[in-house]
Design a protein around this motif. Structure first.
Motif, mmCIF file in Angstrom:
data_model
loop_
_atom_site.group_PDB
_atom_site.id
_atom_site.type_symbol
_atom_site.label_atom_id
_atom_site.label_comp_id
_atom_site.label_asym_id
_atom_site.label_seq_id
_atom_site.Cartn_x
_atom_site.Cartn_y
_atom_site.Cartn_z
ATOM 1 N N LEU A 213 2.868 -41.018 -39.203
ATOM 2 C CA LEU A 213 1.940 -40.479 -38.205
ATOM 3 C C LEU A 213 1.053 -41.556 -37.590
ATOM 4 O O LEU A 213 0.765 -41.520 -36.392
ATOM 5 N N ALA A 214 0.625 -42.529 -38.399
ATOM 6 C CA ALA A 214 -0.297 -43.550 -37.892
ATOM 7 C C ALA A 214 0.435 -44.702 -37.214
ATOM 8 O O ALA A 214 0.064 -45.115 -36.107
ATOM 9 N N LEU A 215 1.476 -45.230 -37.850
ATOM 10 C CA LEU A 215 2.093 -46.459 -37.358
ATOM 11 C C LEU A 215 3.289 -46.219 -36.450
ATOM 12 O O LEU A 215 3.554 -47.030 -35.566
ATOM 13 N N VAL A 216 4.011 -45.143 -36.660
ATOM 14 C CA VAL A 216 5.176 -44.864 -35.813
ATOM 15 C C VAL A 216 4.778 -44.012 -34.610
ATOM 16 O O VAL A 216 5.025 -44.377 -33.461
ATOM 17 N N GLU A 217 4.127 -42.878 -34.872
ATOM 18 C CA GLU A 217 3.797 -41.951 -33.789
ATOM 19 C C GLU A 217 2.419 -42.202 -33.176
ATOM 20 O O GLU A 217 2.145 -41.751 -32.059
ATOM 21 N N ASN A 218 1.524 -42.867 -33.912
ATOM 22 C CA ASN A 218 0.155 -43.145 -33.435
ATOM 23 C C ASN A 218 -0.630 -41.877 -33.115
ATOM 24 O O ASN A 218 -1.431 -41.854 -32.174
ATOM 25 N N VAL A 219 -0.445 -40.824 -33.901
ATOM 26 C CA VAL A 219 -1.185 -39.581 -33.639
ATOM 27 C C VAL A 219 -2.375 -39.409 -34.579
ATOM 28 O O VAL A 219 -3.192 -38.493 -34.389
ATOM 29 N N VAL A 220 -2.484 -40.254 -35.610
ATOM 30 C CA VAL A 220 -3.668 -40.293 -36.473
ATOM 31 C C VAL A 220 -4.002 -41.757 -36.703
ATOM 32 O O VAL A 220 -3.208 -42.650 -36.415
ATOM 33 N N ARG A 221 -5.192 -42.010 -37.237
ATOM 34 C CA ARG A 221 -5.584 -43.365 -37.610
ATOM 35 C C ARG A 221 -5.276 -43.566 -39.095
ATOM 36 O O ARG A 221 -5.548 -42.700 -39.924
ATOM 37 N N PHE A 222 -4.732 -44.738 -39.434
ATOM 38 C CA PHE A 222 -4.277 -44.992 -40.799
ATOM 39 C C PHE A 222 -5.401 -44.786 -41.816
ATOM 40 O O PHE A 222 -5.213 -44.166 -42.863
ATOM 41 N N ALA A 223 -6.591 -45.305 -41.518
ATOM 42 C CA ALA A 223 -7.696 -45.236 -42.483
ATOM 43 C C ALA A 223 -8.239 -43.829 -42.662
ATOM 44 O O ALA A 223 -8.920 -43.549 -43.658
ATOM 45 N N ASP A 224 -7.948 -42.931 -41.728
ATOM 46 C CA ASP A 224 -8.524 -41.593 -41.820
ATOM 47 C C ASP A 224 -8.003 -40.800 -43.010
ATOM 48 O O ASP A 224 -8.622 -39.808 -43.420
ATOM 49 N N ALA A 225 -6.878 -41.227 -43.590
ATOM 50 C CA ALA A 225 -6.397 -40.565 -44.808
ATOM 51 C C ALA A 225 -7.418 -40.681 -45.932
ATOM 52 O O ALA A 225 -7.429 -39.864 -46.865
ATOM 53 N N ALA A 226 -8.307 -41.682 -45.845
ATOM 54 C CA ALA A 226 -9.337 -41.863 -46.872
ATOM 55 C C ALA A 226 -10.355 -40.729 -46.873
ATOM 56 O O ALA A 226 -11.045 -40.514 -47.876
ATOM 57 N N ARG A 227 -10.461 -40.008 -45.774
ATOM 58 C CA ARG A 227 -11.434 -38.912 -45.700
ATOM 59 C C ARG A 227 -11.067 -37.754 -46.624
ATOM 60 O O ARG A 227 -11.946 -37.073 -47.158
ATOM 61 N N THR A 228 -9.775 -37.529 -46.805
ATOM 62 C CA THR A 228 -9.323 -36.330 -47.519
ATOM 63 C C THR A 228 -8.565 -36.627 -48.806
ATOM 64 O O THR A 228 -8.230 -35.695 -49.542
ATOM 65 N N VAL A 229 -8.272 -37.899 -49.084
ATOM 66 C CA VAL A 229 -7.512 -38.228 -50.286
ATOM 67 C C VAL A 229 -8.284 -37.795 -51.531
ATOM 68 O O VAL A 229 -9.519 -37.848 -51.577
ATOM 69 N N LYS A 230 -7.550 -37.347 -52.550
ATOM 70 C CA LYS A 230 -8.164 -36.898 -53.796
ATOM 71 C C LYS A 230 -8.321 -38.074 -54.764
ATOM 72 O O LYS A 230 -7.849 -39.173 -54.518
ATOM 73 N N ARG A 231 -8.961 -37.808 -55.879
ATOM 74 C CA ARG A 231 -9.138 -38.823 -56.909
ATOM 75 C C ARG A 231 -8.129 -38.601 -58.027
ATOM 76 O O ARG A 231 -7.923 -37.471 -58.480
ATOM 77 N N ALA A 232 -7.495 -39.698 -58.472
ATOM 78 C CA ALA A 232 -6.561 -39.628 -59.600
ATOM 79 C C ALA A 232 -7.179 -40.177 -60.879
ATOM 80 O O ALA A 232 -6.858 -39.722 -61.976
ATOM 81 N N HIS A 233 -8.064 -41.173 -60.746
ATOM 82 C CA HIS A 233 -8.685 -41.822 -61.901
ATOM 83 C C HIS A 233 -10.146 -42.115 -61.574
ATOM 84 O O HIS A 233 -10.524 -42.222 -60.401
ATOM 85 N N ALA A 234 -10.936 -42.286 -62.599
ATOM 86 C CA ALA A 234 -12.321 -42.699 -62.381
ATOM 87 C C ALA A 234 -12.333 -44.083 -61.750
ATOM 88 O O ALA A 234 -11.518 -44.947 -62.110
ATOM 89 N N PRO A 235 -13.218 -44.342 -60.788
ATOM 90 C CA PRO A 235 -13.268 -45.664 -60.153
ATOM 91 C C PRO A 235 -13.407 -46.775 -61.190
ATOM 92 O O PRO A 235 -14.193 -46.670 -62.133
ATOM 93 N N GLY A 236 -12.608 -47.826 -61.018
ATOM 94 C CA GLY A 236 -12.671 -48.982 -61.900
ATOM 95 C C GLY A 236 -11.743 -48.932 -63.091
ATOM 96 O O GLY A 236 -11.485 -49.965 -63.717
ATOM 97 N N GLU A 237 -11.197 -47.772 -63.420
ATOM 98 C CA GLU A 237 -10.414 -47.641 -64.652
ATOM 99 C C GLU A 237 -8.989 -48.162 -64.532
ATOM 100 O O GLU A 237 -8.468 -48.773 -65.465
ATOM 101 N N VAL A 238 -8.336 -47.897 -63.407
ATOM 102 C CA VAL A 238 -6.896 -48.164 -63.285
ATOM 103 C C VAL A 238 -6.629 -49.015 -62.050
ATOM 104 O O VAL A 238 -7.123 -48.710 -60.954
ATOM 105 N N TRP A 239 -5.830 -50.077 -62.232
ATOM 106 C CA TRP A 239 -5.387 -50.877 -61.089
ATOM 107 C C TRP A 239 -4.139 -50.236 -60.500
ATOM 108 O O TRP A 239 -3.180 -49.935 -61.219
ATOM 109 N N GLN A 240 -4.160 -50.003 -59.192
ATOM 110 C CA GLN A 240 -2.989 -49.451 -58.506
ATOM 111 C C GLN A 240 -2.995 -49.949 -57.069
ATOM 112 O O GLN A 240 -3.968 -49.764 -56.339
ATOM 113 N N TYR A 241 -1.905 -50.582 -56.682
ATOM 114 C CA TYR A 241 -1.797 -51.195 -55.357
ATOM 115 C C TYR A 241 -1.768 -50.114 -54.285
ATOM 116 O O TYR A 241 -0.919 -49.219 -54.319
ATOM 117 N N LYS A 242 -2.707 -50.199 -53.330
ATOM 118 C CA LYS A 242 -2.821 -49.175 -52.295
ATOM 119 C C LYS A 242 -3.257 -49.821 -50.981
ATOM 120 O O LYS A 242 -4.365 -50.358 -50.888
#
Length: 406
Positions: A213-242
Protein backbone atom coordinates in the motif's frame (compact mmCIF):
# COMPACT_ATOMS: atom_id res chain seq x y z
CA UNK A 1 38.47 -10.95 10.88
CA UNK A 2 36.87 -14.23 11.91
CA UNK A 3 33.44 -14.82 10.39
CA UNK A 4 30.90 -16.17 12.88
CA UNK A 5 28.85 -18.65 10.82
CA UNK A 6 25.84 -18.65 13.12
CA UNK A 7 25.82 -14.86 13.14
CA UNK A 8 26.19 -14.83 9.37
CA UNK A 9 23.16 -17.06 8.91
CA UNK A 10 21.04 -15.00 11.29
CA UNK A 11 22.14 -11.75 9.69
CA UNK A 12 21.50 -13.11 6.22
CA UNK A 13 17.94 -13.93 7.24
CA UNK A 14 17.38 -10.35 8.37
CA UNK A 15 18.96 -8.93 5.23
CA UNK A 16 16.87 -11.14 2.99
CA UNK A 17 13.60 -10.39 4.71
CA UNK A 18 13.86 -6.64 5.11
CA UNK A 19 12.45 -4.49 3.84
CA UNK A 20 11.31 -5.81 0.50
CA UNK A 21 12.92 -9.19 -0.14
CA UNK A 22 10.12 -10.42 -2.32
CA UNK A 23 9.67 -12.05 -5.68
CA UNK A 24 7.23 -10.61 -8.18
CA UNK A 25 3.65 -11.14 -7.12
CA UNK A 26 0.26 -10.37 -8.64
CA UNK A 27 -1.65 -7.23 -7.77
CA UNK A 28 -3.86 -7.81 -4.72
CA UNK A 29 -7.57 -7.08 -4.65
CA UNK A 30 -8.40 -3.41 -4.18
CA UNK A 31 -9.32 -2.26 -0.69
CA UNK A 32 -12.50 -0.15 -1.04
CA UNK A 33 -11.75 1.62 2.25
CA UNK A 34 -8.66 3.26 0.73
CA UNK A 35 -8.35 5.89 -2.00
CA UNK A 36 -7.60 4.68 -5.51
CA UNK A 37 -3.92 4.63 -6.42
CA UNK A 38 -2.69 7.26 -8.86
CA UNK A 39 0.40 5.18 -9.72
CA UNK A 40 0.06 3.82 -13.28
CA UNK A 41 -0.58 0.04 -13.29
CA UNK A 42 2.55 -0.59 -15.37
CA UNK A 43 4.72 1.18 -12.77
CA UNK A 44 3.02 -0.71 -9.95
CA UNK A 45 3.83 -3.95 -11.75
CA UNK A 46 7.48 -2.96 -12.17
CA UNK A 47 7.72 -2.11 -8.47
CA UNK A 48 6.43 -5.59 -7.62
CA UNK A 49 9.15 -7.10 -9.84
CA UNK A 50 12.06 -4.77 -9.02
CA UNK A 51 13.88 -7.25 -6.76
CA UNK A 52 13.74 -10.15 -9.21
CA UNK A 53 17.04 -11.63 -10.37
CA UNK A 54 16.37 -11.02 -14.05
CA UNK A 55 15.97 -7.24 -13.64
CA UNK A 56 17.61 -6.08 -10.40
CA UNK A 57 21.04 -5.41 -11.92
CA UNK A 58 19.21 -2.58 -13.70
CA UNK A 59 16.45 -1.55 -11.28
CA UNK A 60 18.83 -1.09 -8.34
CA UNK A 61 20.61 1.68 -10.27
CA UNK A 62 17.49 3.31 -11.75
CA UNK A 63 15.14 3.76 -8.81
CA UNK A 64 14.43 7.34 -9.85
CA UNK A 65 12.65 5.90 -12.89
CA UNK A 66 10.34 3.79 -10.71
CA UNK A 67 9.55 6.13 -7.81
CA UNK A 68 8.87 9.71 -6.94
CA UNK A 69 12.07 10.95 -5.30
CA UNK A 70 13.29 13.72 -3.03
CA UNK A 71 16.80 15.08 -3.55
CA UNK A 72 19.48 15.30 -0.87
CA UNK A 73 21.44 18.14 -2.42
CA UNK A 74 25.20 18.44 -2.33
CA UNK A 75 26.82 21.85 -1.96
CA UNK A 76 30.25 23.36 -1.45
CA UNK A 77 33.69 21.82 -1.91
CA UNK A 78 33.89 18.10 -2.61
CA UNK A 79 35.79 16.03 -0.06
CA UNK A 80 38.50 14.75 -2.36
CA UNK A 81 39.57 11.19 -1.66
CA UNK A 82 43.25 10.57 -2.48
CA UNK A 83 43.97 7.60 -4.68
CA UNK A 84 46.65 4.94 -5.01
CA UNK A 85 45.39 2.34 -7.45
CA UNK A 86 46.33 -1.28 -6.82
CA UNK A 87 45.40 -4.54 -8.46
CA UNK A 88 43.20 -6.74 -6.30
CA UNK A 89 46.08 -9.16 -5.77
CA UNK A 90 44.67 -11.15 -2.87
CA UNK A 91 42.56 -14.27 -2.52
CA UNK A 92 39.92 -15.44 -0.08
CA UNK A 93 38.64 -18.81 1.04
CA UNK A 94 35.02 -19.89 0.85
CA UNK A 95 33.63 -23.38 1.45
CA UNK A 96 37.05 -24.94 1.23
CA UNK A 97 37.94 -23.31 -2.10
CA UNK A 98 40.22 -20.35 -2.76
CA UNK A 99 39.14 -17.60 -5.14
CA UNK A 100 40.70 -14.44 -6.50
CA UNK A 101 39.22 -11.05 -5.75
CA UNK A 102 38.39 -10.69 -9.45
CA UNK A 103 36.39 -13.92 -9.35
CA UNK A 104 34.47 -12.53 -6.39
CA UNK A 105 32.99 -9.72 -8.47
CA UNK A 106 31.01 -12.02 -10.76
CA UNK A 107 30.38 -14.75 -8.20
CA UNK A 108 28.58 -12.31 -5.90
CA UNK A 109 26.65 -10.22 -8.43
CA UNK A 110 28.65 -7.01 -8.04
CA UNK A 111 27.66 -3.73 -9.69
CA UNK A 112 30.34 -1.65 -7.95
CA UNK A 113 33.18 -2.22 -5.48
CA UNK A 114 35.31 0.41 -3.77
CA UNK A 115 38.04 -0.20 -1.18
CA UNK A 116 39.74 2.47 0.95
CA UNK A 117 42.80 1.97 3.12
CA UNK A 118 43.80 4.76 5.52
CA UNK A 119 41.45 7.14 3.71
CA UNK A 120 42.88 6.42 0.27
CA UNK A 121 41.06 4.71 -2.60
CA UNK A 122 43.11 1.65 -3.50
CA UNK A 123 40.58 -0.05 -5.77
CA UNK A 124 37.44 1.10 -7.58
CA UNK A 125 35.54 -1.20 -9.92
CA UNK A 126 32.36 -0.53 -11.91
CA UNK A 127 30.44 -3.19 -13.82
CA UNK A 128 27.22 -3.63 -15.80
CA UNK A 129 27.31 -0.15 -17.34
CA UNK A 130 27.68 1.62 -14.00
CA UNK A 131 30.30 4.30 -13.41
CA UNK A 132 31.42 6.76 -10.74
CA UNK A 133 28.32 8.91 -11.33
CA UNK A 134 25.80 6.06 -11.00
CA UNK A 135 23.57 6.34 -7.96
CA UNK A 136 22.73 2.92 -6.58
CA UNK A 137 20.05 1.83 -4.14
CA UNK A 138 21.29 1.35 -0.59
CA UNK A 139 18.19 -0.44 0.71
CA UNK A 140 18.61 -0.90 4.47
CA UNK A 141 21.98 0.85 4.55
CA UNK A 142 19.58 3.80 4.81
CA UNK A 143 18.88 2.76 8.40
CA UNK A 144 22.48 3.55 9.34
CA UNK A 145 22.20 6.96 7.66
CA UNK A 146 19.08 7.59 9.74
CA UNK A 147 21.11 6.75 12.84
CA UNK A 148 23.70 9.38 11.90
CA UNK A 149 20.94 11.98 11.51
CA UNK A 150 19.49 11.09 14.92
CA UNK A 151 22.98 11.69 16.34
CA UNK A 152 23.02 15.12 14.69
CA UNK A 153 19.61 15.95 16.18
CA UNK A 154 20.81 14.94 19.65
CA UNK A 155 23.93 17.07 19.25
CA UNK A 156 21.82 20.08 18.27
CA UNK A 157 19.52 19.62 21.25
CA UNK A 158 16.52 18.94 19.03
CA UNK A 159 16.24 15.59 20.83
CA UNK A 160 16.83 16.16 24.53
CA UNK A 161 17.60 12.57 25.49
CA UNK A 162 17.52 9.14 23.89
CA UNK A 163 15.73 7.99 27.02
CA UNK A 164 12.77 10.25 26.29
CA UNK A 165 9.68 8.35 25.26
CA UNK A 166 8.97 8.54 21.56
CA UNK A 167 5.44 9.78 22.30
CA UNK A 168 6.92 12.92 23.87
CA UNK A 169 7.76 13.99 20.31
CA UNK A 170 5.11 12.01 18.41
CA UNK A 171 1.93 12.16 20.50
CA UNK A 172 0.11 10.54 17.57
CA UNK A 173 1.57 7.24 18.80
CA UNK A 174 -0.03 7.39 22.25
CA UNK A 175 -2.26 4.44 23.03
CA UNK A 176 -0.60 2.14 20.50
CA UNK A 177 2.28 -0.31 20.44
CA UNK A 178 4.94 2.41 20.59
CA UNK A 179 3.49 4.03 23.72
CA UNK A 180 6.11 3.62 26.46
CA UNK A 181 9.06 2.91 24.14
CA UNK A 182 12.05 5.24 24.34
CA UNK A 183 13.95 6.66 21.39
CA UNK A 184 16.92 4.52 22.40
CA UNK A 185 14.82 1.36 22.32
CA UNK A 186 13.54 2.22 18.85
CA UNK A 187 17.12 2.84 17.66
CA UNK A 188 18.09 -0.57 19.02
CA UNK A 189 15.15 -2.37 17.32
CA UNK A 190 13.77 -3.10 20.79
CA UNK A 191 10.49 -1.19 20.54
CA UNK A 192 8.46 -4.33 21.26
CA UNK A 193 5.81 -3.63 18.62
CA UNK A 194 4.10 -6.48 16.79
CA UNK A 195 5.53 -5.97 13.31
CA UNK A 196 6.93 -9.17 11.86
CA UNK A 197 9.23 -8.43 8.93
CA UNK A 198 7.62 -11.09 6.72
CA UNK A 199 6.74 -10.61 3.06
CA UNK A 200 4.50 -13.53 2.15
CA UNK A 201 2.08 -11.94 -0.29
CA UNK A 202 0.01 -15.09 -0.60
CA UNK A 203 -0.78 -14.71 3.11
CA UNK A 204 0.10 -11.08 3.79
CA UNK A 205 0.74 -9.82 7.29
CA UNK A 206 1.17 -6.24 8.43
CA UNK A 207 4.59 -5.77 6.78
CA UNK A 208 3.55 -7.18 3.39
CA UNK A 209 0.41 -5.08 3.40
CA UNK A 210 2.36 -1.95 4.33
CA UNK A 211 4.87 -2.60 1.54
CA UNK A 212 2.14 -2.94 -1.08
CA UNK A 213 0.00 0.00 0.00
CA UNK A 214 2.79 2.46 0.83
CA UNK A 215 5.58 1.66 -1.62
CA UNK A 216 3.79 0.09 -4.59
CA UNK A 217 0.40 1.82 -4.65
CA UNK A 218 1.30 4.96 -2.61
CA UNK A 219 -2.16 5.08 -1.00
CA UNK A 220 -0.87 5.19 2.61
CA UNK A 221 2.29 6.47 4.26
CA UNK A 222 4.73 3.77 5.40
CA UNK A 223 5.23 5.22 8.90
CA UNK A 224 1.50 5.51 9.55
CA UNK A 225 1.35 1.80 10.39
CA UNK A 226 2.99 2.87 13.68
CA UNK A 227 -0.26 4.56 14.72
CA UNK A 228 -2.20 1.31 14.98
CA UNK A 229 0.41 -1.43 15.43
CA UNK A 230 -0.03 -3.51 18.59
CA UNK A 231 2.57 -4.44 21.19
CA UNK A 232 4.14 -7.91 21.24
CA UNK A 233 6.74 -7.41 24.00
CA UNK A 234 7.54 -4.89 26.68
CA UNK A 235 9.80 -2.14 25.28
CA UNK A 236 13.48 -3.04 25.62
CA UNK A 237 12.97 -6.76 26.26
CA UNK A 238 13.30 -8.33 22.80
CA UNK A 239 15.44 -7.45 19.79
CA UNK A 240 13.53 -7.81 16.52
CA UNK A 241 14.48 -6.27 13.19
CA UNK A 242 11.72 -3.94 12.00
CA UNK A 243 11.84 -1.36 9.21
CA UNK A 244 8.87 0.31 10.88
CA UNK A 245 11.11 1.28 13.81
CA UNK A 246 13.36 3.19 11.42
CA UNK A 247 10.36 4.82 9.75
CA UNK A 248 9.31 6.11 13.18
CA UNK A 249 12.80 7.57 13.63
CA UNK A 250 12.35 9.36 10.31
CA UNK A 251 9.03 10.75 11.49
CA UNK A 252 10.83 11.93 14.64
CA UNK A 253 13.45 13.72 12.51
CA UNK A 254 10.69 15.47 10.57
CA UNK A 255 9.08 16.61 13.81
CA UNK A 256 12.20 17.96 15.52
CA UNK A 257 13.70 19.61 12.44
CA UNK A 258 11.23 22.47 12.58
CA UNK A 259 8.98 21.69 9.66
CA UNK A 260 11.75 20.46 7.38
CA UNK A 261 11.90 17.17 5.50
CA UNK A 262 14.25 14.28 6.15
CA UNK A 263 15.98 15.01 2.83
CA UNK A 264 16.50 18.69 3.65
CA UNK A 265 17.83 17.86 7.12
CA UNK A 266 20.14 15.21 5.64
CA UNK A 267 21.45 17.72 3.09
CA UNK A 268 22.17 20.34 5.74
CA UNK A 269 23.64 18.14 8.47
CA UNK A 270 25.27 15.32 6.47
CA UNK A 271 25.52 15.64 2.70
CA UNK A 272 26.84 19.22 2.44
CA UNK A 273 29.46 19.03 5.24
CA UNK A 274 30.45 15.53 4.07
CA UNK A 275 31.58 17.02 0.76
CA UNK A 276 29.51 14.60 -1.31
CA UNK A 277 30.30 14.78 -5.01
CA UNK A 278 26.77 14.12 -6.29
CA UNK A 279 23.24 14.66 -5.03
CA UNK A 280 21.71 11.68 -3.28
CA UNK A 281 18.00 10.94 -3.21
CA UNK A 282 15.31 9.10 -1.28
CA UNK A 283 12.48 7.22 -2.91
CA UNK A 284 9.09 8.42 -1.63
CA UNK A 285 5.93 6.65 -0.52
CA UNK A 286 3.75 9.22 -2.29
CA UNK A 287 3.68 12.38 -4.34
CA UNK A 288 5.23 15.68 -3.10
CA UNK A 289 3.09 17.30 -0.46
CA UNK A 290 1.76 13.92 0.63
CA UNK A 291 4.55 11.35 0.53
CA UNK A 292 7.42 10.85 2.93
CA UNK A 293 10.97 9.74 2.28
CA UNK A 294 11.34 5.98 2.73
CA UNK A 295 14.11 6.41 5.29
CA UNK A 296 13.99 2.77 6.35
CA UNK A 297 15.44 1.54 3.06
CA UNK A 298 15.20 4.08 0.26
CA UNK A 299 18.41 6.13 -0.07
CA UNK A 300 20.44 6.20 -3.30
CA UNK A 301 23.97 7.55 -3.81
CA UNK A 302 27.21 6.97 -5.70
CA UNK A 303 29.71 4.41 -4.40
CA UNK A 304 32.22 7.15 -3.58
CA UNK A 305 29.66 9.04 -1.51
CA UNK A 306 28.77 5.86 0.38
CA UNK A 307 32.52 5.47 0.95
CA UNK A 308 32.66 9.00 2.35
CA UNK A 309 30.02 7.99 4.90
CA UNK A 310 32.11 4.98 5.90
CA UNK A 311 35.30 7.04 6.13
CA UNK A 312 33.55 9.69 8.22
CA UNK A 313 32.46 6.99 10.66
CA UNK A 314 35.97 5.50 10.70
CA UNK A 315 37.30 8.96 11.58
CA UNK A 316 34.93 9.29 14.54
CA UNK A 317 32.53 11.64 12.78
CA UNK A 318 35.11 13.88 11.08
CA UNK A 319 34.95 14.57 7.36
CA UNK A 320 36.03 17.32 5.00
CA UNK A 321 37.15 19.56 7.86
CA UNK A 322 33.86 19.16 9.76
CA UNK A 323 32.80 17.24 12.86
CA UNK A 324 29.54 15.98 11.40
CA UNK A 325 28.45 13.90 14.36
CA UNK A 326 30.15 13.65 17.77
CA UNK A 327 32.85 11.02 18.22
CA UNK A 328 30.96 9.76 21.26
CA UNK A 329 27.91 9.12 19.07
CA UNK A 330 29.95 7.10 16.59
CA UNK A 331 31.34 4.95 19.39
CA UNK A 332 27.97 4.51 21.08
CA UNK A 333 25.98 3.80 17.94
CA UNK A 334 28.41 1.12 16.73
CA UNK A 335 28.47 -0.77 20.03
CA UNK A 336 26.47 -3.98 20.12
CA UNK A 337 23.27 -3.84 22.16
CA UNK A 338 21.32 -6.79 20.80
CA UNK A 339 20.58 -8.87 17.76
CA UNK A 340 22.09 -12.08 16.40
CA UNK A 341 25.71 -13.02 17.07
CA UNK A 342 27.93 -10.17 18.21
CA UNK A 343 25.02 -7.85 17.72
CA UNK A 344 23.34 -4.75 16.48
CA UNK A 345 23.90 -1.17 17.58
CA UNK A 346 21.90 1.93 16.73
CA UNK A 347 20.90 0.76 13.23
CA UNK A 348 24.41 -0.61 12.52
CA UNK A 349 25.41 -4.30 12.33
CA UNK A 350 28.34 -5.26 14.58
CA UNK A 351 30.22 -8.42 13.44
CA UNK A 352 33.02 -8.21 16.03
CA UNK A 353 34.74 -5.86 18.46
CA UNK A 354 36.58 -3.81 15.82
CA UNK A 355 34.24 -3.57 12.82
CA UNK A 356 30.75 -2.41 11.96
CA UNK A 357 28.69 -2.21 8.80
CA UNK A 358 25.61 -0.84 7.12
CA UNK A 359 23.89 -3.63 5.22
CA UNK A 360 21.09 -3.46 2.69
CA UNK A 361 18.86 -5.95 0.96
CA UNK A 362 20.37 -8.19 -1.71
CA UNK A 363 23.99 -7.25 -1.22
CA UNK A 364 24.53 -3.58 -0.33
CA UNK A 365 27.38 -2.92 2.13
CA UNK A 366 29.39 -0.18 3.80
CA UNK A 367 31.92 -2.17 5.82
CA UNK A 368 34.26 -0.40 8.26
CA UNK A 369 37.14 -2.06 10.13
CA UNK A 370 38.78 0.15 12.73
CA UNK A 371 41.68 -2.26 13.30
CA UNK A 372 42.92 -2.10 9.70
CA UNK A 373 41.46 1.32 8.82
CA UNK A 374 39.59 -0.25 5.93
CA UNK A 375 36.33 0.83 4.30
CA UNK A 376 34.69 -1.40 1.68
CA UNK A 377 31.61 -0.41 -0.32
CA UNK A 378 29.91 -3.11 -2.35
CA UNK A 379 26.71 -2.54 -4.35
CA UNK A 380 25.17 -5.75 -5.63
CA UNK A 381 22.21 -7.45 -7.25
CA UNK A 382 21.92 -10.69 -5.29
CA UNK A 383 19.06 -12.92 -6.38
CA UNK A 384 16.28 -12.87 -3.78
CA UNK A 385 16.88 -15.23 -0.86
CA UNK A 386 20.49 -15.92 -1.88
CA UNK A 387 22.25 -16.51 1.43
CA UNK A 388 25.37 -17.97 -0.16
CA UNK A 389 26.32 -14.68 -1.83
CA UNK A 390 26.04 -12.95 1.54
CA UNK A 391 28.19 -15.59 3.25
CA UNK A 392 30.81 -15.36 0.51
CA UNK A 393 30.83 -11.57 0.80
CA UNK A 394 31.59 -11.90 4.52
CA UNK A 395 34.62 -14.05 3.65
CA UNK A 396 35.75 -11.47 1.08
CA UNK A 397 35.36 -8.59 3.55
CA UNK A 398 37.64 -10.39 6.00
CA UNK A 399 40.29 -10.88 3.31
CA UNK A 400 39.97 -7.33 1.98
CA UNK A 401 40.37 -5.98 5.49
CA UNK A 402 43.54 -8.03 6.06
CA UNK A 403 44.97 -7.12 2.62
CA UNK A 404 47.97 -4.78 2.51
CA UNK A 405 48.30 -3.29 -1.00
CA UNK A 406 51.89 -3.24 -2.25
Amino acid sequence: MKVDKAWGRALALMVLLAPCGVLAYPAPALDPSLPASTVPPAIQDLRRKMNDADVNALTFRDMDQLFTTRTVARSGPVWELPRSNHALDFTYSFKGQRYTADQFLERTYTNALLILKDGRIVSEVYRNNTDAATRLMGWSMTKSITSILIGCAVQEGRIKSLDDRITQYLPELKGGGYDGATIRQVLQMRSGVDYEERYDFANPGIAARNHELALVENVVRFADAARTVKRAHAPGEVWQYKTLDTAVLGWLLERVSGGSTIAAYAAQRLWEPLGAERDGFFIMDGQPGVGREFNGAGFNATPRDYARIGLMMLQDGQANGHQIVPAAWVQESTKATGGPGPGYGYQWWIPNDHAFQAIGLQGQYIFVDRATRTVVVKLSYFPPENQEAHDETAAFMAAASAWTPR
